[in-house]
Design a protein around this motif. Sequence first.
Motif, mmCIF file in Angstrom:
data_model
loop_
_atom_site.group_PDB
_atom_site.id
_atom_site.type_symbol
_atom_site.label_atom_id
_atom_site.label_comp_id
_atom_site.label_asym_id
_atom_site.label_seq_id
_atom_site.Cartn_x
_atom_site.Cartn_y
_atom_site.Cartn_z
ATOM 1 N N ARG A 8 0.829 -1.214 0.000
ATOM 2 C CA ARG A 8 0.000 0.000 0.000
ATOM 3 C C ARG A 8 0.861 1.259 0.000
ATOM 4 N NH1 ARG A 8 -3.212 -2.894 3.916
ATOM 5 N NH2 ARG A 8 -5.115 -3.519 2.872
ATOM 6 N N ASN A 11 2.985 1.667 -3.373
ATOM 7 C CA ASN A 11 2.224 2.067 -4.562
ATOM 8 C C ASN A 11 1.526 3.406 -4.393
ATOM 9 O OD1 ASN A 11 3.091 -0.051 -6.076
ATOM 10 N ND2 ASN A 11 1.265 -1.288 -5.799
ATOM 11 N N ARG A 12 1.112 3.740 -3.183
ATOM 12 C CA ARG A 12 0.530 5.067 -2.949
ATOM 13 C C ARG A 12 1.582 6.148 -3.209
ATOM 14 N NH1 ARG A 12 -2.474 5.082 2.090
ATOM 15 N NH2 ARG A 12 -4.371 4.909 0.901
ATOM 16 N N ARG A 15 2.134 6.467 -6.949
ATOM 17 C CA ARG A 15 0.976 7.135 -7.552
ATOM 18 C C ARG A 15 1.006 8.627 -7.268
ATOM 19 N NH1 ARG A 15 -4.546 5.898 -4.911
ATOM 20 N NH2 ARG A 15 -3.818 7.625 -3.677
ATOM 21 N N GLU A 55 -5.993 8.730 -8.194
ATOM 22 C CA GLU A 55 -6.509 7.426 -8.612
ATOM 23 C C GLU A 55 -6.789 7.499 -10.112
ATOM 24 O OE1 GLU A 55 -9.186 5.456 -5.204
ATOM 25 O OE2 GLU A 55 -10.014 7.312 -5.987
ATOM 26 N N LEU A 125 -4.762 -0.326 -4.679
ATOM 27 C CA LEU A 125 -3.390 0.181 -4.703
ATOM 28 C C LEU A 125 -2.415 -0.796 -5.340
ATOM 29 C CD1 LEU A 125 -3.350 1.891 -1.225
ATOM 30 C CD2 LEU A 125 -3.048 3.025 -3.432
ATOM 31 N N ALA A 126 -2.744 -2.091 -5.323
ATOM 32 C CA ALA A 126 -1.877 -3.097 -5.945
ATOM 33 C C ALA A 126 -2.728 -4.278 -6.396
ATOM 34 C CB ALA A 126 -0.813 -3.567 -4.948
ATOM 35 N N ARG A 133 -6.111 -8.371 -5.094
ATOM 36 C CA ARG A 133 -6.152 -6.919 -4.994
ATOM 37 C C ARG A 133 -5.831 -6.494 -3.573
ATOM 38 N NH1 ARG A 133 -10.471 -4.570 -2.717
ATOM 39 N NH2 ARG A 133 -10.642 -2.355 -2.983
ATOM 40 N N ALA A 159 -6.062 0.196 -13.164
ATOM 41 C CA ALA A 159 -4.858 0.542 -12.414
ATOM 42 C C ALA A 159 -3.785 1.059 -13.350
ATOM 43 C CB ALA A 159 -4.341 -0.700 -11.680
ATOM 44 N N GLN A 163 1.219 -0.565 -10.735
ATOM 45 C CA GLN A 163 0.507 -1.155 -9.600
ATOM 46 C C GLN A 163 0.362 -2.673 -9.729
ATOM 47 O OE1 GLN A 163 -2.886 1.713 -10.093
ATOM 48 N NE2 GLN A 163 -2.702 1.860 -7.855
ATOM 49 N N THR A 182 -4.866 -1.753 -17.513
ATOM 50 C CA THR A 182 -3.899 -0.685 -17.257
ATOM 51 C C THR A 182 -3.737 0.105 -18.555
ATOM 52 O OG1 THR A 182 -1.814 -1.741 -17.950
ATOM 53 C CG2 THR A 182 -2.651 -2.300 -15.745
#
Length: 189
Positions: A8, A11-12, A15, A55, A125-126, A133, A159, A163, A182
Amino acid sequence: MMDKNTFRKMNRAKRDQMSEEESQVKSSAILEQLLKLPDFMLADDLFTYVSFGKEVNTHELIKSALLFGKRVYVPKVLDKKFMEFYQIEGLEELLPGTLGILEPEPKKLGQMQNERKQIMIVPGLAFDLIGNRIGFGAGYYDRYFIEHPNPNLKKVAIAYDFQIEEELPADQFDIPMQRIVTEKRQIRI
């Protein structure tokens, strides 16, 4: 293997480091692929999150679905454990709710109807190559799927390609996705 919280955070951070322009370009590419999916084109109803921050943007998806004559349902958090989906007829109906995320005013509840073709766009998030997920940690979507079982509902994640992981940790209550879209590829599970 890393734990869910590590995925989390990682990847956050990736992003959030993207520029607005990069996020918009990638979101547009994802939307273009999503709109061509037979599962989307044949769906009567679209259940989707309302994007927030960086997002994958769903605002254009919502507008497109409404133009195609689909019923559109978006989530509202009802308490700290549950959410429900409510029908909207436009983005202007949404108001800031939990954590400032745009939400509908409860009016027409969206039920999982087995006789209608339905697709749900799921945030996270991934994701991994077998549909696992990692969401934001509150468990809203997994609980929703358990409370509203519907074998005809297509669960599609959107995503950014970064991710996607080879493998993620998964618990017995984690509900896998059936497809991940994606900006670079589609992963069919």
